[in-house]
Enzyme design. Structure first.
Site, mmCIF file in Angstrom:
data_model
loop_
_atom_site.group_PDB
_atom_site.id
_atom_site.type_symbol
_atom_site.label_atom_id
_atom_site.label_comp_id
_atom_site.label_asym_id
_atom_site.label_seq_id
_atom_site.Cartn_x
_atom_site.Cartn_y
_atom_site.Cartn_z
ATOM 1 N N HIS A 138 -22.807 19.399 24.422
ATOM 2 C CA HIS A 138 -23.466 19.179 23.135
ATOM 3 C C HIS A 138 -22.868 17.936 22.490
ATOM 4 O O HIS A 138 -21.669 17.879 22.227
ATOM 5 C CB HIS A 138 -23.253 20.400 22.237
ATOM 6 C CG HIS A 138 -23.935 20.285 20.907
ATOM 7 N ND1 HIS A 138 -25.298 20.313 20.771
ATOM 8 C CD2 HIS A 138 -23.437 20.129 19.666
ATOM 9 C CE1 HIS A 138 -25.616 20.195 19.502
ATOM 10 N NE2 HIS A 138 -24.500 20.075 18.798
ATOM 11 N N ASP A 193 -23.332 15.680 19.204
ATOM 12 C CA ASP A 193 -23.977 15.470 17.909
ATOM 13 C C ASP A 193 -24.337 14.001 17.766
ATOM 14 O O ASP A 193 -23.472 13.126 17.887
ATOM 15 C CB ASP A 193 -23.044 15.893 16.776
ATOM 16 C CG ASP A 193 -22.917 17.405 16.667
ATOM 17 O OD1 ASP A 193 -23.933 18.089 16.879
ATOM 18 O OD2 ASP A 193 -21.813 17.897 16.389
ATOM 19 N N ASP A 251 -27.002 24.627 17.742
ATOM 20 C CA ASP A 251 -25.987 24.394 16.716
ATOM 21 C C ASP A 251 -26.578 24.148 15.329
ATOM 22 O O ASP A 251 -25.964 23.511 14.491
ATOM 23 C CB ASP A 251 -25.121 23.188 17.119
ATOM 24 C CG ASP A 251 -23.850 23.076 16.295
ATOM 25 O OD1 ASP A 251 -23.322 24.116 15.882
ATOM 26 O OD2 ASP A 251 -23.400 21.942 16.052
ATOM 27 N N HIS A 301 -29.258 17.765 12.807
ATOM 28 C CA HIS A 301 -28.727 18.909 12.071
ATOM 29 C C HIS A 301 -27.365 18.694 11.402
ATOM 30 O O HIS A 301 -26.813 19.644 10.831
ATOM 31 C CB HIS A 301 -28.668 20.145 12.984
ATOM 32 C CG HIS A 301 -27.706 20.016 14.131
ATOM 33 N ND1 HIS A 301 -28.132 19.830 15.427
ATOM 34 C CD2 HIS A 301 -26.363 20.067 14.195
ATOM 35 C CE1 HIS A 301 -27.087 19.769 16.225
ATOM 36 N NE2 HIS A 301 -25.992 19.911 15.498
#
Length: 845
Positions: free
Chosen positions: A184, A186, A331, A536
């Site tokens: 993951h 971001d 997430d 997000h």
């Protein structure tokens, strides 16, 4: 965010022939090894990647002298903060290179250590009631007895003992864990957008190296999005620019609009991207997700969410020849009840996340279930029972996955996502080697390297007994993100409106005929910028200041380009009309981009250049030329009372405001029904302490409600600013906290069934939370909130822990409290945080 380049000249001693040779590099900054002008290995100490394998067995024919370059970034896996993980970047932080060595790697010792780790974990974690625990313990003991660390010839016998334990197989009913490599990243969080480009390269080149050595490895990679890039043709030549210079170039030459993560790598690291494409074709590097970015699951509008899927699915189709059947959003801070319908409409029937495991109050009751949206659409949903998307392949995690599974007996398969995440990193060889020993070992769940499609296909076959969850997946945490960074929230809503209006006007202009060209490519560029900012950690405001500055620049670009595109569409649509009316100072062209006829008061420029009001009626999705304004059936009457209060009435509603601007009365003129309860005031501002347990930008805790302080310090009492006619208004000013101020103008227009509050706050408080409250004379067990393309009801009581955990919720443009035949709605143009407890509607400012 600066970069240092190290030129490393290596000379491998000839006596190391036949040995495995590594280049070891340890630093608290992230790094990447370049060889022959190509990236070959990511280096991240926090991600347990500190070496580059030069050769697995040095041969005479291999080069013994070579030159590498190491690109070292002045940031770690989680940015450049100092102290806690979520600390802001520290400009004085220094990064250190602590080790740079050429070493011989003893593979036999490494394998022995992995064997012992697994056996000791089994001995500790399986429990005294399990005989496998003791078998593992005694085997480990025997290995220590057999193994002489000074005599490598004893190592194989020790390893044979471990292999005997690992080869004892499970029964057929054992739970199967589907392990999928994951990383993951971001797109912006504790680092700016530009740094993510390098994070992607570091992480994915490491995955490619692992795939070359481990033919069974699969890797799920989500997210596409975009960022304007400059005229860069080679990643090797520009990947190490210092941040300031890069930002200058990106903004000055922002002509290419490209998809992020995959597209960033394609633009900056074309050689690496070609390798990734090869593994995608082999079904091992697996694109998942279906959206442009892993967007916030609550705040984007319905149209924005559709565009997320449209742009994401189109990218996957164009680049990889397939769309995604899994929506991958691990997430995000909650999931709208509208998402199942949107997923199904975009070709997706499966959903994976794990974020609800973060609930602060209630434990979500399922890990595998059907999720049903507001229209009845259902998607098969899976939460990895290990409650993480960054597992390390340990025995403890496997046992937790089985024990924690809330749907035992209904399904016998679950996901296990392994690899360092959030800041990137991805899987390691150690993780894979652990899981190889657990592939089918008695006493442990069966572990197989798998794919998302394989997992969901099995779950679909086992789905006959699954439960169904109806409505939103509300995260009982991070509900401060509905309000944090108010400017980003306002810009998002405004830009969504701008793009809507451009498309309506451009479509009408195109339908009218003529030479107008629909601005499809320009609109796609602007939409992709908006979608990028809905990531997000950006739209929720849980990012560093550098990211906020970048986001605000993106919004400004949408506004600038949007104004031009609107003008072009209006000129094409109404050009003849505008030319005919050019000589008349009394005429005004008014456009309505909403799908219903509207009669409203507008402000226009009069003959003398002054602002003048006019009451106009404009048809649905159309326009009108206003020459003679309409006369209202009843003008607005405004009068000041002896006690300083102000009364306004327009024939539809009547209001009474006290000298602090609070609403003492609100009623429909042709009804005796009062909306404000006796002894209460609506439009009451209140200040709360905002000191969460840890996640400062993310959270507001329930105990903040105990610190409520009404705002009562009057700087300027209520005064009439417009005396009536087409519009009546009054304004006042308050002091908030120690040093903040609030100015509000309250407006009532002719024929209008609502009261408007234009509010400006100069905010200088820290760890405070400002709300405005509207107690109403309505009794209902549920309030209604607008969500994407629909609405949702939530309880106004706190009967259960599930109810009171929603003390702060999100809504889009309105929330409503109604009983049969009567109700009150609170509308807004830029806010998302809200609540309705008992009879009080509250908007978080």
């Amino acid at each position: 965010w600066e970069t240092c380049w190290f030129k490393v000249e290596l000379s491998i001693p000839p006596v190391w022939a036949g040995r495995e040779v590594h280049f070891v590099w340890e630093s608290d900054g992230e790094g990447m090894v370049w060889r022959d002008a190509q990236p070959v290995q990511g280096l991240t100490k926090e991600g347990e990647k500190t070496s580059y394998i030069l050769t697995s067995s040095l041969k005479e024919t291999e080069p013994h002298s070579l030159t590498l370059y190491v690109e070292l970034a002045c940031n770690g896996l989680f940015g450049a903060g100092k102290g806690s993980m979520i600390a802001p970047p520290d400009p004085d932080r220094r990064f250190t290179l602590s080790k740079a060595e050429l070493v011989v790697f003893n593979r036999d010792v490494y394998e022995l250590l992995v064997d012992l780790e697994i056996l000791l974990d089994m001995a500790q974690l399986l429990g005294e009631e399990n005989q496998r625990s003791f078998q593992a313990l005694y085997t480990a003991n025997q290995m220590v007895n057999v193994c002489d660390v000074t005599d490598p010839s004893t190592f194989p016998a020790a390893r044979d003992l471990a292999a005997a334990i690992f080869s004892q197989r499970n029964g057929g009913s054992q739970h199967t864990i589907h392990a999928v490599g994951h990383c993951h990243i971001d797109s912006a969080w504790l680092w700016p957008y530009e740094e993510t480009i390098r994070k992607c390269a570091r992480s994915w080149v490491t995955v490619v190296r692992l795939m070359e050595c481990n033919p069974e490895l699969t890797f799920a990679c989500s997210q596409v999005s975009e960022l304007p890039l400059g005229s860069v043709s080679s990643g090797a030549s520009c990947a190490g620019h210092e941040r300031g210079a890069m930002r200058w170039e990106l903004r000055l030459i922002s002509v290419l609009w490209q998809a992020q993560q995959f597209e960033w790598v394609r633009s900056w690291y074309p050689g690496l991207y070609a390798q990734i494409q090869d593994f995608v074709a082999k079904g091992r590097f697996i694109p998942v997700g279906g959206t442009w970015v892993e967007m916030d699951g609550n705040l984007p509008s319905g149209e924005s969410m559709v565009r997320q899927f449209l742009q994401g699915q189109r990218f996957f189709q164009e680049q990889f020849g397939r769309i995604c059947s899994e929506f991958w959003l691990p997430d995000t801070f909650g999931y709208s009840a509208q998402l199942p319908q949107l997923m199904r409409g975009c070709g997706i029937r499966r959903f994976l996340t794990q974020k609800l495991s973060w609930n602060l109050v209630n434990t979500f009751p399922h890990h595998t279930f059907f999720w049903e949206g507001i229209d009845g659409s259902r998607v098969l949903t899976h939460f990895p029972p290990g409650d993480s998307y960054g597992m390390h392949g340990r025995v403890e995690e496997m046992l937790k996955t089985v024990k924690n599974n809330k749907d035992k007996g209904r399904v016998n398969h679950s996901a296990f996502l392994f690899g360092f995440g959030d800041g990137g990193g991805g899987p390691t060889q150690m993780m894979l080697d652990r899981m190889k020993r657990m592939s089918d070992t008695d006493g442990l769940p069966r572990v197989q390297i798998s794919t998302p499609d394989r997992l969901f296909s099995v779950l679909e076959k086992e789905s006959s007994q699954l439960c169904t969850w109806v409505g939103e997946l509300f995260l009982e945490l991070h509900n401060g993100t509905y309000t944090t960074q108010a400017q980003i929230k306002k810009e998002n809503r405004e830009c969504e409106r701008i793009l809507h209006d451009i498309e309506v006007l451009s479509t009408l202009a195109l339908a009218r005929g003529g030479a107008f060209q629909y601005p499809a490519s320009q609109l796609q560029q602007l939409w992709r910028l908006l979608l990028l900012n809905q990531f997000h950690d950006v739209l929720p405001g849980s990012c560093i200041q550098l990211v906020v500055e970048d986001a605000l620049q993106h919004y400004a670009e949408i506004r600038r380009a949007g104004v031009r595109l609107q003008e072009e569409a209006v000129q094409s649509l109404c050009g003849d009309l505008l030319r005919r009316e050019a000589g008349s100072a009394e005429s005004t062209l008014v456009l309505n981009t909403l799908p219903w006829e509207r009669t409203e008061v507008i402000s226009r420029t009069g003959p003398a250049g002054t602002e003048a009001l006019a009451l106009v009626t404009v048809p649905s999705m159309g326009y009108a030329v206003v020459r003679e304004p309409l006369l209202p059936p009843q003008p607005v009457a405004v009068r000041k009372q002896e006690d300083g209060s102000v009364v306004m009435e327009n024939g539809v509603i009547a209001v009474c405001l006290d000298m602090m601007g609070r609403l003492a009365s609100l009623r429909l003129v042709h009804s005796e029904r009062e909306s404000v309860p006796d002894g209460c005031y609506a439009n009451q501002f209140a200040l709360f302490d905002d000191v969460p347990l840890y996640w400062d930008a993310w959270d507001v805790m329930d105990y903040h409600l105990e610190t409520r302080k009404p705002v009562t310090t009057l700087l300027k009492p209520l005064e009439i600013t417009l005396a009536g006619g087409l519009r009546g208004s009054a304004s006042f000013s308050l002091r908030i906290g120690k040093s903040s101020t609030l100015t509000q103008e309250i407006i009532l227009d002719a024929t209008c069934p609502y009261l408007r509050f234009l509010t400006q706050v100069e905010w200088k408080e820290a760890h405070k939370f400002l709300k405005v409250e509207f107690p109403v004379e309505v009794r209902s067990a549920n309030a209604t909130y607008e969500i994407q393309f629909g609405h949702l009801q939530r309880p106004t009581h706190w009967n259960t822990s599930w109810d009171w955990a929603r003390f702060e919720v999100w809504a889009h443009k309105w929330l409503d409290l109604s009983e049969h035949g009567f109700g009150v709605a609170l509308l807004n143009d830029c806010k998302y945080g809200a609540s309705a407890h008992r009879n009080v509607l509250s908007l978080s400012l």
